[in-house]
Write a protein that holds these residues in place. Sequence first.
Motif, mmCIF file in Angstrom:
data_model
loop_
_atom_site.group_PDB
_atom_site.id
_atom_site.type_symbol
_atom_site.label_atom_id
_atom_site.label_comp_id
_atom_site.label_asym_id
_atom_site.label_seq_id
_atom_site.Cartn_x
_atom_site.Cartn_y
_atom_site.Cartn_z
ATOM 1 N N MET A 139 27.303 31.694 28.447
ATOM 2 C CA MET A 139 28.563 32.121 27.831
ATOM 3 C C MET A 139 29.455 30.900 27.629
ATOM 4 N N ASN A 140 29.948 30.664 26.407
ATOM 5 C CA ASN A 140 30.776 29.485 26.182
ATOM 6 C C ASN A 140 32.230 29.785 26.511
ATOM 7 N N ASP A 141 33.052 28.712 26.537
ATOM 8 C CA ASP A 141 34.438 28.863 26.963
ATOM 9 C C ASP A 141 35.216 29.816 26.069
ATOM 10 N N ALA A 142 34.853 29.906 24.790
ATOM 11 C CA ALA A 142 35.622 30.712 23.845
ATOM 12 C C ALA A 142 35.556 32.203 24.161
ATOM 13 N N VAL A 143 34.475 32.628 24.809
ATOM 14 C CA VAL A 143 34.321 34.057 25.067
ATOM 15 C C VAL A 143 34.326 34.389 26.558
ATOM 16 N N LYS A 144 34.682 33.439 27.396
ATOM 17 C CA LYS A 144 34.765 33.724 28.825
ATOM 18 C C LYS A 144 35.855 34.741 29.098
ATOM 19 N N PRO A 145 35.617 35.695 30.005
ATOM 20 C CA PRO A 145 36.685 36.620 30.388
ATOM 21 C C PRO A 145 37.813 35.858 31.075
ATOM 22 N N THR A 146 39.002 36.403 31.025
ATOM 23 C CA THR A 146 40.172 35.742 31.616
ATOM 24 C C THR A 146 40.725 36.467 32.838
ATOM 25 N N THR A 147 40.256 37.686 33.087
ATOM 26 C CA THR A 147 40.849 38.516 34.133
ATOM 27 C C THR A 147 40.487 38.043 35.536
ATOM 28 N N ILE A 182 37.040 35.799 37.669
ATOM 29 C CA ILE A 182 36.970 35.440 39.090
ATOM 30 C C ILE A 182 37.595 36.583 39.879
ATOM 31 N N ALA A 183 37.288 36.658 41.163
ATOM 32 C CA ALA A 183 37.901 37.648 42.047
ATOM 33 C C ALA A 183 38.357 36.962 43.324
ATOM 34 N N ILE A 184 39.283 37.606 44.008
ATOM 35 C CA ILE A 184 39.659 37.187 45.355
ATOM 36 C C ILE A 184 39.562 38.412 46.247
ATOM 37 N N ILE A 185 38.954 38.241 47.399
ATOM 38 C CA ILE A 185 38.872 39.310 48.388
ATOM 39 C C ILE A 185 39.789 38.915 49.534
ATOM 40 N N GLY A 186 40.968 39.543 49.532
ATOM 41 C CA GLY A 186 41.973 39.253 50.536
ATOM 42 C C GLY A 186 42.000 40.321 51.604
ATOM 43 N N PRO A 187 42.937 40.222 52.552
ATOM 44 C CA PRO A 187 43.044 41.202 53.636
ATOM 45 C C PRO A 187 43.169 42.625 53.096
ATOM 46 N N ASP A 188 42.308 43.505 53.583
ATOM 47 C CA ASP A 188 42.196 44.858 53.054
ATOM 48 C C ASP A 188 41.489 45.703 54.109
ATOM 49 N N GLY A 189 41.111 46.927 53.775
ATOM 50 C CA GLY A 189 40.301 47.711 54.678
ATOM 51 C C GLY A 189 38.975 47.018 54.941
ATOM 52 N N ARG A 190 38.508 47.102 56.164
ATOM 53 C CA ARG A 190 37.270 46.410 56.549
ATOM 54 C C ARG A 190 36.089 46.789 55.651
ATOM 55 N N ASP A 191 35.867 48.083 55.459
ATOM 56 C CA ASP A 191 34.736 48.520 54.638
ATOM 57 C C ASP A 191 34.891 48.060 53.196
ATOM 58 N N GLY A 192 36.129 48.059 52.725
ATOM 59 C CA GLY A 192 36.375 47.613 51.361
ATOM 60 C C GLY A 192 36.044 46.138 51.175
ATOM 61 N N MET A 193 36.430 45.308 52.126
ATOM 62 C CA MET A 193 36.154 43.870 52.010
ATOM 63 C C MET A 193 34.651 43.600 51.986
ATOM 64 N N LEU A 194 33.914 44.283 52.856
ATOM 65 C CA LEU A 194 32.455 44.121 52.875
ATOM 66 C C LEU A 194 31.831 44.575 51.556
ATOM 67 N N LYS A 195 32.269 45.721 51.058
ATOM 68 C CA LYS A 195 31.709 46.268 49.824
ATOM 69 C C LYS A 195 32.031 45.388 48.624
ATOM 70 N N ILE A 211 41.671 27.521 38.899
ATOM 71 C CA ILE A 211 40.230 27.750 38.748
ATOM 72 C C ILE A 211 39.938 28.401 37.398
ATOM 73 N N ALA A 212 40.710 29.434 37.051
ATOM 74 C CA ALA A 212 40.486 30.142 35.790
ATOM 75 C C ALA A 212 40.691 29.229 34.584
ATOM 76 N N LYS A 213 41.605 28.273 34.709
ATOM 77 C CA LYS A 213 41.899 27.363 33.602
ATOM 78 C C LYS A 213 41.001 26.125 33.600
ATOM 79 N N GLY A 214 40.205 25.961 34.656
ATOM 80 C CA GLY A 214 39.307 24.809 34.703
ATOM 81 C C GLY A 214 39.977 23.504 35.081
ATOM 82 N N ARG A 250 51.955 16.374 33.617
ATOM 83 C CA ARG A 250 51.965 17.786 33.268
ATOM 84 C C ARG A 250 50.571 18.360 33.424
ATOM 85 N N PHE A 251 50.483 19.572 33.941
ATOM 86 C CA PHE A 251 49.178 20.200 34.116
ATOM 87 C C PHE A 251 48.805 21.067 32.929
#
Length: 318
Positions: A1-9, A144-157, A269-272, A316-317
């Motif tokens: 998948m090239n950069d032009a069509v990468k998901p942004t969410t 990308i995703a982040i798995i932060g503090p949450d219910g134990r079963d939810g974090m594992l899943k 990370i999302a912006k590279g 500038r970034f």
Amino acid sequence: MNDAVKPTTTLICGSLAFDKIMQYHGRFSEALIADQLHKVNVSFLVPTLRTEYGGCAANVAYNLGMLGGDPLIMATLGQDGGEYLERFATMGISTRAIRTIGHAYTAQCFVTADQDNNQINAFHPGAMQFSHENNLADYGPLRIAIIGPDGRDGMLKHASDCVSASVPFMFDPGQQLPMFNGEELRDFIEKATYLAANDYEFEMLTERTGWSAEQIASRLEALIVTRGDLGSEIFANGERILIPVVGASAVVDPTGCGDAYRAGLLYGIAKGFDWATTGRLASLLGSIKIAHQGGQNHRFTPAEIGERFEAAFGYRFQ
């Protein structure tokens, strides 16, 4: 998948909560008798009470949205969560991945602080315990995703779901780290692409896994360790990158600073961006947050962040 069509969410898995913060104008030590702590029965008059919108997922999304990112919260609210949904709507943050649990209350933290800033806290997880009912596959495509503090079963899943969907994720166990044993933490690390922790959490992580910092970093694209006013470190590509603290206009409340920092990481990370720039952006967001009470009361625009970043670091970034 090239950069032009990468998901942004960016999918943000973690808690949504209400924080009830009360101030006791005396000292706990004067109300507690040391040799009678086995039969405590005390009441504290708390003249001030405020409710703050909290939860790691909401705090991260709040900052990421102001940066101009594309946050999607996957979490659970209780029967009393309607006002939180309305708040997200006013901020332009999608609520399509938030599940309402009709037979539970939204997670709530009850904080009582005395005049010396000692705290007695009680946390009710409520709807957070049902986070495993959410399915990552229902909400793609994802950058990308982040798995932060949450219910134990939810974090594992959700960690397993990320692997199944080939979605890179950041593991951020936070205050939920003690819920997992060494084997479970090692499994999280093997599945994760990135890991973020403060210095205390990271010491616990190395102790429970039996792995050194080098062994953990070797299994990840990046290991990020924050060290309060000493700055932070990013271990990536065999390098140790030191990230300086950005001076804050005031030191008011550290609540949510780590979440603001993580929003900066996810945006970079999302912006590279390179890791030095990503870490510096994260540090800047933490310094802005600490000057305000609560986790979601500071404000900025992407343009203001660009100007403040240049003032702090000389380039500038954007």
